[in-house]
Design an enzyme around this catalytic site. Sequence first.
Site, PDB file in Angstrom:
ATOM      1  N   GLY A 269       1.017  -1.218  -0.154  1.00  0.00           N
ATOM      2  CA  GLY A 269       0.108  -0.091  -0.042  1.00  0.00           C
ATOM      3  C   GLY A 269       0.780   1.275   0.005  1.00  0.00           C
ATOM      4  N   TYR A 364     -12.351   6.325  -7.845  1.00  0.00           N
ATOM      5  CA  TYR A 364     -11.779   6.635  -6.829  1.00  0.00           C
ATOM      6  C   TYR A 364     -11.699   8.459  -6.574  1.00  0.00           C
ATOM      7  CZ  TYR A 364     -10.196   1.911  -6.433  1.00  0.00           C
ATOM      8  OH  TYR A 364     -10.014   0.525  -6.533  1.00  0.00           O
ATOM      9  N   CYS A 391     -19.395   7.313 -23.688  1.00  0.00           N
ATOM     10  CA  CYS A 391     -20.580   7.901 -23.351  1.00  0.00           C
ATOM     11  C   CYS A 391     -20.883   7.886 -21.632  1.00  0.00           C
ATOM     12  CB  CYS A 391     -21.870   7.117 -24.192  1.00  0.00           C
ATOM     13  SG  CYS A 391     -23.503   8.145 -24.494  1.00  0.00           S
TER      14      CYS A 391
END
Length: 472
Positions: A269, A364, A391
């Site tokens: 992370g 996010y 679209c």
Amino acid sequence: MAGNPLAPGWLRVPADANTLVPGLWSRTVTRTDGELAVGGVSVGDLASDYGTPLYVVDETAARERAAEVRRAFTEALERVGSTARVYYAGKAFLSIEVARWMVEAGLNIDVCSGGELAVALAAGVDPERIGFHGNNKSLAEIDRAVSLGVGAIIIDSVQEIERVADAAARHGRTQRVRVRVNSGVHAHTHAFLATAHEDQKFGITLGDVPAAVARIRELDGIAFLGLHCHIGSQIFGADGFVESAARLLAVHAELLAGGPVPELNLGGGFGIAYTAADDPSPIDELATRIAETVAAGCAELGIPIPVVAFEPGRSIIGSAGLTLYTAGTTKDVTVSYQDDGETAVRRYVSVDGGMSDNARPALYGADYSVRIANRVSDAPPALVRIAGKHCESGDIVVEADYLPGDVAPGDLLAVAATGAYCWSLSSNYNYLGRPAVVAVRDGESRVIVRGETEADLLARDAAYAGNEEDNA
């Protein structure tokens, strides 16, 4: 120059909108006569040879970063009298070539599906060097992993304990396992990315760990390696890892009373810079602080320092990648930003890709940085929003950045730091083929993942002419 009032607070007007912000771009990105080059290959040549959109991976940067991360953790743990084990988190971006780069740099490989396992095996990765994650591994995936002798299966729920034991009995193997723990630590990151707080799908709560490990130790055919925790993604500092390690070590010490606990896996992370406002801690500093925290915690508890494992992905491959697009249309939109009717102009620049090749802004709210890649300009900076061609109103690639005000159709645009979670999250939305991935190194380029054509997309449709008999 005053900034556009529509710009976010963190975005500053650049003195030169052609400048490449240090830390955002891979190590070999340069400008020569105004044009960007990566790994000694000009973006014009890349676009001409492979088309756009195009994922470009700087092989030299990826290999060097993998070695740098491994060295940082190895040396930090050696200084406190222990050993580090580093896995590359394949979910960030995995291909056969990338898996080979990581293994050659001394890393192991993490996978979290049968498909990722297949890629690692196709790359020739020794199963002993593979860790298998996932909160809902199928019985077939577990059986295959055990039959191959993968180095570790990460137990994510109590049901998996019996499933792994059953597979081990069928194959006459002893399968090593880690137990994923929900430590309750909240990483400073987007809520969807914070994966170690209580109300989420991953792991076993700390209070349930002793019973789970006791059951593992009762069963033949599975061997307990230690605890695992992943506190989130895109984390810039060490505080979350420090707190999580402290909580895990308390349980780790308790478990030692019932048998060996050779490892502690603190996950990954570690963040990277996507914009000039991002300031991730250097990997050496993170490694040192985490190692010293583990050592101090073990000393306080009176226990040996275990092998400490880590699982970086984005922090290795993220900044090594960029995506090339071709600008198609530009559009100035006048926006009211105050109740008294004050307005400002935002320029929309639409490109030939979008959320199908980079879903992170839509998923996010992720920010990215962009530059004109095929030329430089002395035009004053203009606030731009890079929009995709889908679209979908939320199809935005770069929410806000400044480009020279003469950005125009036909310009090549480069978006930085797209090596992680772009190709791996890509889709065929609106029936766009996923772009190719090209590796560059020492003036040479080559395709490492083939791009999809319309023929590829139609080949999956059972009603397409020529497919009916194959699907009868």
